[in-house]
Design an enzyme around this catalytic site. Structure first.
Site, PDB file in Angstrom:
ATOM      1  CG  ASN A 149      -0.586   0.764  10.165  1.00  0.00           C
ATOM      2  OD1 ASN A 149      -0.913   0.697   8.980  1.00  0.00           O
ATOM      3  ND2 ASN A 149      -0.547  -0.286  10.961  1.00  0.00           N
ATOM      4  CE  LYS A 199      -0.283  -5.436   5.780  1.00  0.00           C
ATOM      5  NZ  LYS A 199      -0.875  -4.303   6.533  1.00  0.00           N
ATOM      6  CE  LYS A 240       4.597  -1.513   2.328  1.00  0.00           C
ATOM      7  NZ  LYS A 240       3.387  -1.225   1.564  1.00  0.00           N
ATOM      8  CD  GLU A 295       0.338   5.686   2.364  1.00  0.00           C
ATOM      9  OE1 GLU A 295       1.272   5.467   3.177  1.00  0.00           O
ATOM     10  OE2 GLU A 295      -0.842   5.365   2.598  1.00  0.00           O
ATOM     11  CG  HIS A 298      -5.515   6.179   1.620  1.00  0.00           C
ATOM     12  ND1 HIS A 298      -5.992   5.656   2.806  1.00  0.00           N
ATOM     13  CD2 HIS A 298      -4.191   5.849   1.577  1.00  0.00           C
ATOM     14  CE1 HIS A 298      -5.013   5.027   3.443  1.00  0.00           C
ATOM     15  NE2 HIS A 298      -3.912   5.130   2.722  1.00  0.00           N
ATOM     16  CG  HIS A 323      -7.695   3.731   8.084  1.00  0.00           C
ATOM     17  ND1 HIS A 323      -6.981   2.661   8.585  1.00  0.00           N
ATOM     18  CD2 HIS A 323      -7.343   3.837   6.781  1.00  0.00           C
ATOM     19  CE1 HIS A 323      -6.233   2.149   7.618  1.00  0.00           C
ATOM     20  NE2 HIS A 323      -6.425   2.846   6.521  1.00  0.00           N
ATOM     21  CG  HIS A 382      -2.382   4.618   7.639  1.00  0.00           C
ATOM     22  ND1 HIS A 382      -1.257   5.390   7.385  1.00  0.00           N
ATOM     23  CD2 HIS A 382      -2.702   4.043   6.448  1.00  0.00           C
ATOM     24  CE1 HIS A 382      -0.907   5.250   6.102  1.00  0.00           C
ATOM     25  NE2 HIS A 382      -1.770   4.440   5.516  1.00  0.00           N
ATOM     26  NE  ARG A 424      -5.027 -26.372  -1.912  1.00  0.00           N
ATOM     27  CZ  ARG A 424      -5.451 -27.401  -2.652  1.00  0.00           C
ATOM     28  NH1 ARG A 424      -4.782 -27.748  -3.744  1.00  0.00           N
ATOM     29  NH2 ARG A 424      -6.523 -28.074  -2.279  1.00  0.00           N
ATOM     30  NE  ARG A 482       3.665  -5.044   5.806  1.00  0.00           N
ATOM     31  CZ  ARG A 482       3.644  -5.774   4.702  1.00  0.00           C
ATOM     32  NH1 ARG A 482       4.265  -6.924   4.679  1.00  0.00           N
ATOM     33  NH2 ARG A 482       3.021  -5.372   3.623  1.00  0.00           N
ATOM     34  CD  GLU A 491       0.281  -4.845   9.817  1.00  0.00           C
ATOM     35  OE1 GLU A 491      -0.221  -5.280   8.783  1.00  0.00           O
ATOM     36  OE2 GLU A 491      -0.030  -3.756  10.335  1.00  0.00           O
TER      37      GLU A 491
END
Lengths: 370, 370
Positions: free
Chosen positions: B249, B147, B231, B189, B269, B256, B252, B126, B245, B241
């Site tokens: 993106n 993340k 960041k 980025e 990417h 994507h 993106h 956990r 946040r 998010e």
């Protein structure tokens, strides 16, 4: 019908209510809405084949009448469903059902369903909302506190998270069809919550054991309310098991070893824990606690139909060995939760292995009360 | 050797430092110790086959000399390792290595290794401690913010958690062997962090693009420091998010879709995001932002060797369709992160699908600068 009982698990912004009462499934729509479960995103109900037959249609019907879009996933009953394979199947189901970040997963069932569905909710899109609808007495324990997990072939509950539900909805009517043996086994954790925290409640269990065994709704509602209250109090003070939360393990060091050695069919979890709690009480007396700790512990567990003697055919060496593998073992001495009085325990980090062996032997001779 | 840069991601009791500098792998033992990584419990280093060849022996050696017990797990390189199957293998490895609740998992590698090892750390017992040792420029983004995730066959990053590391250790020397194309893609980025938050840093990238492409350690250290600073600032304000946040993106939504349609080999990417950011800048101008937003965005991306024009052979219908499947799409209008000036963006929740189609068409005609 008796009044609904409500209590709160206080965890700051992660606080949530527990509702306990008869016929609460019929009120699921309103209670979900009150707790902010949104209706725009689909809800996924996870349950097992046994529970699905009895309660799934009703829950689906109630939620849909309140305007929720629901999807259901039914897993096989039993511990084997707490696997990464079933976890992945549920992720697929969640994707196919179009669950988004505002969706909710509902666990309708006992501890297996709660642990499994809870870990899906903890991980899907890095965490979505989660509701516990326990349908066993034992699940009063697992449904409160946010511990969720699946098993690894080599270790139980090793893959998981802390993920608190939005609410716990406990419908006493779902407990009415439980087999007698499971009723007693479930009451084991209820009594445990008394033994670690609340001597008056232990006395109450002693006085009202027969009402509990008869599934008297008022008695059952009160006992679950008290059990959840203790669990909530402990979890509120130590959400991530850094220290205090360890007291919830009363009886579990010996209990887990007994489960492993006996095989999971001979002893139910609650039965193994019951014997383990008698062991802890014996240990307490050896370490200087009053004799009453042992006599009361044995009496109250017997009252609710639980075993207090360790089956003689279980090998002491194998039991000791199983305990060594337990996480609570540390270099030659063992960590035990030990009562100091009824309703009070302490964490003892230096119990000698020899003393534990002696206790295990004594447990095989334990006098059983009428 | 240049001085080590240090910054902090402020998240209350989950705050942690990022160290950036040359030769930091050699200091891993001290830095781990300083951040409270314990030596009594084993440490598991997760890396991929490519990175293992270059850096694993050194990290193991340095940590063992500082008194850490280490075990290593080497996964195949590439996105396919972000699977539940590899996740389960790593759980097995963690069990075999005897990792306990006080153990730490170290991710040595790029974004794939960080996401995968991070989710193992988030779930093992956990949640145990976790350290990021990024070895790509792109990973300056994924290694900060907590993340972590693996992929489901039907969706990227759908199974994961928010799990913050104890520290991020960025050794600039590990970047010296990166292929030129990956350097540029990683800088995408970095530039994005300027475009959403810091116009002066955008200007700096414009002025120093060639030093970055030459992997000048001082310039690279500064750029990564600035990128991580943005960041960290965003993540500190919105860890999970909920709103702010989302500005991370930028580029993106289109990016994507381009990755999905082009296949993951044609466009890296960072390259897809670069074209997406030009699209967002075009969108901004259409919605009333000054023309400069577009010209500066294109210029700075070109400076660091990134594409600004959408390959003509990619079908507009398929790109639009891919965007519709994106999480950021909502009933007829789309959510876009749109610049309002260089260094500033807003979240626009009602961009019409038609306008987006027009932008995609224009991106195929984009003039490429010298």
């Amino acid at each position: 019908m008796n009044a609904m009982r409500e209590l709160s698990v206080e965890l700051g912004e992660r606080s949530y209510p527990i509702f306990i009462g008869e016929g609460l499934l019929e009120q699921a729509g309103e209670l979900f809405e009150k707790q902010g479960i949104g209706k725009k995103s689909p809800v996924l109900i996870v349950t097992d084949e046994h529970v699905a037959v009895r309660h799934l249609d009703k829950l689906v019907d109630v939620l849909q009448r309140s305007g929720y879009q629901t999807e259901s996933a039914v897993v096989p009953p039993g511990e084997t469903s707490k696997s990464l394979a079933v976890f992945e199947d549920l992720m697929t189901k969640a994707l196919q059902a179009g669950l988004d970040r505002k969706s909710t997963i509902v666990a309708l069932g006992g501890g297996v369903v709660g642990d499994l569905a809870g870990f899906v909710a903890a991980s899907y899109m890095r965490g979505i909302k989660f509701v516990q609808v326990p349908t066993t007495i034992l699940a009063h324990d697992s449904s409160v506190g946010g511990k969720v997990a699946v098993n690894h072939p080599q270790a139980k509950n090793i893959i998981g998270a802390f993920h608190q539900p939005e609410l716990v909805l406990y419908d006493l009517n779902t407990l009415q069809t439980l087999p007698a043996r499971e009723v007693s086994a479930g009451l084991s954790e209820v009594v445990k919550h008394g033994l670690i925290w609340d001597s008056e409640f232990v006395q109450w269990c002693d006085d009202h054991g027969d009402r509990l065994l008869a599934l008297d709704p008022e008695a059952l509602g009160y006992a679950l309310y008290k059990g959840c209250t203790v669990k909530a109090a402990v979890v509120s003070r130590d959400e991530r098991e850094n220290d205090l939360r360890m007291i919830l393990n009363l009886g579990h060091t010996i209990g887990h070893a007994l489960e492993a050695v006996a095989g999971y069919n001979e002893l139910l979890h609650g039965e193994a824990i019951s014997i383990g709690m008698v062991g802890s009480a014996r240990l307490a007396v050896e370490l200087g606690a009053p004799q009453e700790v042992l006599t009361v512990t044995k009496r109250v567990l017997s009252r609710v139909g639980l075993p207090v003697r360790l089956p003689e055919h279980l090998d002491t060496d194998r039991i000791m060995e199983a305990m060594m593998h337990d996480k609570k073992f540390l270099e030659g001495t063992m960590i035990f939760i030990v009562p100091t009085a009824i309703g009070q325990v302490e964490i003892n980090k230096s119990v000698s292995t020899e003393l534990v062996r002696k206790i295990v032997e004594q447990l095989k001779q334990e006098a059983v009360q009428a």
